[in-house]
Design an enzyme around this catalytic site. Structure first.
Site, PDB file in Angstrom:
ATOM      1  N   SER A 112     -20.331  28.257  -4.284  1.00 19.01           N
ATOM      2  CA  SER A 112     -19.139  28.427  -3.450  1.00 19.01           C
ATOM      3  C   SER A 112     -18.738  29.882  -3.279  1.00 19.01           C
ATOM      4  CB  SER A 112     -17.972  27.632  -4.042  1.00 19.01           C
ATOM      5  OG  SER A 112     -18.263  26.257  -4.055  1.00 19.01           O
ATOM      6  N   HIS A 116     -14.292  30.354  -5.894  1.00 18.17           N
ATOM      7  CA  HIS A 116     -13.997  30.213  -4.469  1.00 18.17           C
ATOM      8  C   HIS A 116     -13.134  31.376  -3.982  1.00 18.17           C
ATOM      9  CE1 HIS A 116     -14.900  26.201  -5.972  1.00 18.17           C
ATOM     10  NE2 HIS A 116     -15.093  25.776  -4.730  1.00 18.17           N
TER      11      HIS A 116
END
Length: 361
Positions: free
Chosen positions: A235, A300
């Site tokens: 991610s 993220h």
């Protein structure tokens, strides 16, 4: 040519002679090259053009004069828009589609369309997707994805674990493991749909830099802000690419001519929000292996920060050298300072804070 238009052998051709040359031989040139050459002639305020710049343009090499030409607003676009071209083959339509998906200015699109040869192909994103995600997980681990409840989830040499942070490769190799099939699937879809077109336009060097920078920033962000948690998944790199692309679209909204751009942005944001929300929920969900928590979601955020800083600068400057950009150096310096800070944090902060880390797997 030199003896005719540059009798004094100065290495320059006057713009008037250059334009007469284009008018005389313009029908022999590719219309896209002719348009770029006319833009070069119109934008040059010095009254002369370097002969080597002319050679570079004809051989599809970008030059300082070309960069100057496309930055000038007072240029005459002689031919119709690339989107109106007819009779294109499937590969030509694909290249045109990629140009409109990623580039905000018509002359940039035409230059890319004219010069793109698919050599080399977008190998980085395809390789890291197939080899890293499927070949390794499928062949070596005998399964395509490891759920967080699987016995081998923590017992592998790939994921980042706070107790094993001295093993520096884990700050990169954690992208090869995913916390569930939905985690893997969403990352692969975003990576291919966004990463491959970006690599086709900007090249493997720039896109791999953004991707790897997002990956490293993700694991370091976890080691600083969520010190007791492991991390898995790509991610960080995926969010760096996607956020850079979306930010570039927003910054050049009027020039972006991709179809359904608002819908595309909405879908991408929904997918990213869903995956991020799932990561947050999983982080605070009771772990299958207490006292080790589930993977952190900070990677993220690290990827997003890289995307909207370094990534935006790289994607915005399709035709310009990055070393000429002040913002590039500013954001690169900030990134390097963060990396150095995180390294020293990992060396000293864990012992100074006397944290109770989960046992090594």
């Amino acid at each position: 040519l030199l003896s005719q238009f540059d009798p004094d052998n100065t290495g320059y051709i006057s713009t008037d002679k250059f334009r007469s040359l284009l008018q005389r031989h313009g029908s022999e040139l590719d219309p896209h090259k002719l348009e770029v050459l006319l833009a070069l002639a119109d934008s040059n305020s010095e009254g002369r053009i370097c002969y080597q710049d002319f050679v570079n343009l004809m051989s599809n090499k970008r030059s300082n004069s070309f960069r100057q030409a496309i930055l000038q607003g007072n240029r005459r676009l002689c031919s119709k828009a690339l989107l109106e071209e007819t009779g294109l083959s499937l590969s030509q339509r694909l290249i045109r589609h990629v140009a409109y998906e990623t580039l905000p200015r018509e002359i940039d699109r035409k230059w890319y369309y004219d010069s793109y040869t698919c050599c080399p192909p977008p190998w980085f994103m395809i390789t890291i997707t197939i080899v890293a995600f499927f070949l390794y997980n499928g062949v070596v681990l005998d399964r395509f994805v490891l759920q967080v409840s699987h016995p081998l989830y923590l017992k592998n040499a790939l994921l980042y674990h706070p107790q094993l942070r001295a093993q520096a490769w884990r700050y990169l190799t954690y992208i090869f493991m995913h916390a569930g099939i939905e985690h893997l699937g969403l990352n692969v879809v975003l990576q291919l749909l966004v990463g491959v077109p970006l690599e086709m336009v900007h090249g493997a060097a720039r896109i791999s830099f953004v991707y790897v920078a997002g990956v490293v920033a993700g694991s370091l962000a976890v080691s600083v802000a969520d010190m007791t948690a492991p991390v898995v998944g790509s991610s960080g790199g995926v969010y760096a690419l996607v956020s850079a692309h979306l930010a570039n679209i927003v910054m050049n909204w009027s020039g972006m001519k991709c179809q359904f751009k608002l819908l595309r942005m909405a879908v991408a944001l929904v997918c990213m929000s869903f995956e991020f929300g799932r990561a947050v929920w999983l982080r605070f969900h009771p772990s299958a292996y207490p006292p080790c928590p589930h993977p952190s979601f900070m990677a993220h955020l690290g990827g997003v920060m890289v995307g909207i800083t370094l990534g935006v600068i790289i994607l915005r400057n399709y035709e310009q050298r990055l070393q000429d950009q002040t913002l590039w150096w500013i954001f690169l310096s900030i990134y390097v300072i963060f990396v150095l800070f995180a390294i020293f944090w990992n060396i000293f902060a864990y012992s100074l804070l006397d944290l109770k880390l989960p046992p090594p797997p």
